[in-house]
Design an enzyme around this catalytic site. Structure first.
Site, PDB file in Angstrom:
ATOM      1  CG  HIS A  48     106.844 -10.350  37.163  1.00 54.76           C
ATOM      2  ND1 HIS A  48     107.019 -11.334  36.227  1.00 54.76           N
ATOM      3  CD2 HIS A  48     108.043 -10.260  37.807  1.00 54.76           C
ATOM      4  CE1 HIS A  48     108.249 -11.814  36.286  1.00 54.76           C
ATOM      5  NE2 HIS A  48     108.901 -11.168  37.248  1.00 54.76           N
ATOM      6  CB  VAL A  97     108.572 -14.156  44.733  1.00 58.45           C
ATOM      7  CG1 VAL A  97     107.615 -13.307  45.539  1.00 58.45           C
ATOM      8  CG2 VAL A  97     109.349 -15.114  45.635  1.00 58.45           C
ATOM      9  CB  ALA A  98     109.533 -18.786  41.316  1.00 53.30           C
ATOM     10  NE  ARG A  99     111.002 -15.383  35.254  1.00 48.84           N
ATOM     11  CZ  ARG A  99     111.558 -14.420  35.974  1.00 48.84           C
ATOM     12  NH1 ARG A  99     110.993 -14.020  37.104  1.00 48.84           N
ATOM     13  NH2 ARG A  99     112.675 -13.839  35.569  1.00 48.84           N
ATOM     14  CG  ASP A 135     105.863 -10.311  42.122  1.00 50.59           C
ATOM     15  OD1 ASP A 135     105.155  -9.272  42.010  1.00 50.59           O
ATOM     16  OD2 ASP A 135     107.007 -10.396  41.655  1.00 50.59           O
ATOM     17  CD  GLU A 169     104.035 -12.624  35.042  1.00 48.86           C
ATOM     18  OE1 GLU A 169     104.864 -11.863  34.503  1.00 48.86           O
ATOM     19  OE2 GLU A 169     104.268 -13.240  36.074  1.00 48.86           O
TER      20      GLU A 169
END
Ligand code: NAP
Length: 312
Positions: free
Chosen positions: A276, A227-229, A252, A257
């Site tokens: 995301h 869930v970071a980057r 996520d 992206e």
């Protein structure tokens, strides 16, 4: 403050910011709208770019010669730096996303461990296929990054009867005696945990952190939650580890992206992907508005604003 010109992403600021903008010159640029006129952009001193407003909301900063302060609505401001003019102060949205992102981290971990994603796929064919899946109870869960959101994740895990291992840059003991372990201990810790939740910022040190070496240290079948980057994980290495059945994943965030429709990560075995949306829930708006209202009040009072971020 009297000469400040605010550009906010909300038209209802007069009512939704509790009077913080009363008497100020405020312009609004909400999602999906044309950018404000050059005359307005040239006078803006305090700017809150639209959350998820994309490149145009960030690029606009380069056309604001009077700009002094940017209040980002992101916790991680890595995407903002390339557009921020020199000498402009950048403040992040620390705190705004804690609840939403932490509950998604726990939700993703539970969904993937319990196989809810597979049951949802079975539902589309009306297939009643019970199986015994992993619980999070009795598992060791490593939270990698023990800042605001990492701590919020631990709070939310409190009722799940799992053991939490905390890792940050440096080791420390919290006031209540809980221990945070240092990054240098990670190679020894990874083989001892069942779930790794990534919640570090994207920095020079963390980009590419989760590579084939990291994944090889994880227990067979362990779950990686990101869930970071996206760039914290080397996507090709993760795809390979998923195909080998070495790990499972719930993501996520991805690199790239948005994830293209034909990207091999979509169809890799054992992965659950959300687009995301960690911070993008009903919890966002009230927290974002509370932060911006408080920052405007500080601006008016001549006080330093919270959440100043140093340029990396
Ligand atoms: P934070 O309060 O600044 O905490 C960051 C934590 O990461 C700290 O514990 C820090 O360690 C640790 N850290 C930093 N660099 C590290 C490194 N090289 N190795 C190990 N640990 C490191 O930040 P936060 O508010 O919790 O947010 C963390 C990140 O989550 C954001 O930067 C953003 O990228 C991401 N995020 C994602 C979403 C989403 O939608 N999925 C939403 C919000 C945020 P120390 O404590 O030792 O300094």
């Amino acid at each position: 403050m009297p000469d400040d010109v605010l550009l906010l992403p909300w038209h209802d600021h007069a009512t939704s910011l509790g009077g913080a903008t009363d008497g100020l010159e405020v312009h609004s640029w909400a999602e999906g709208e044309e950018a404000p006129s050059t005359d307005v952009l040239e006078r803006v001193t305090f700017y809150v770019p639209q959350y998820l407003g994309g490149r145009s909301a960030l690029e606009a900063m380069t056309r604001m010669p009077s700009l002094r302060t940017v209040q980002s609505l992101w916790a991680g401001v890595d995407a903002v730096w390339p557009f921020l003019p020199d000498g402009v102060a950048l403040h992040n949205a620390a705190g705004v996303h804690d609840a939403s992102t932490a509950e998604l981290a726990v939700g993703l971990a539970l969904a993937r461990l319990r196989g809810l994603d597979e049951f949802a796929r079975n539902q589309t064919t009306g297939s009643w296929l019970p199986r015994r899946n992993d619980a999070i109870a009795d598992k060791r869960v490593l939270i990698l990054g023990f800042g605001r959101i990492g701590q919020a994740i631990e709070q939310r895990l409190a009722g799940f009867e799992c053991e939490v291992v905390r890792v940050a840059r440096s080791a420390r003991t919290l006031d209540d005696g809980r221990h945070v372990q240092a990054m240098s201990e990670l190679p020894d810790l990874l083989p001892t945990v069942d779930v790794v939740i990534l919640i570090v910022p994207a920095t020079e040190e963390t980009v590419g952190l989760v590579d084939s070496g990291f994944l090889a240290l994880m227990r067979p079948g362990a779950l990686l939650v990101n869930v970071a980057r996206g760039p914290v994980v080397v996507t090709d290495d993760l795809v390979a580890a998923l195909h080998d059945g070495r790990v499972r994943a719930a993501l996520d965030v991805t690199d790239p992206e948005p994830l293209p429709a034909d990207h091999p990560l979509w169809s890799a075995p054992g992965v659950l992907i959300s687009p995301h949306i960690g911070g993008n829930s009903s919890a966002f708006e009230p927290r974002a508005r509370r932060l911006v209202a408080a920052q405007i009040r500080r601006l008016r009072a001549g006080e330093p604003l919270d959440n100043l971020v140093a340029r990396p």
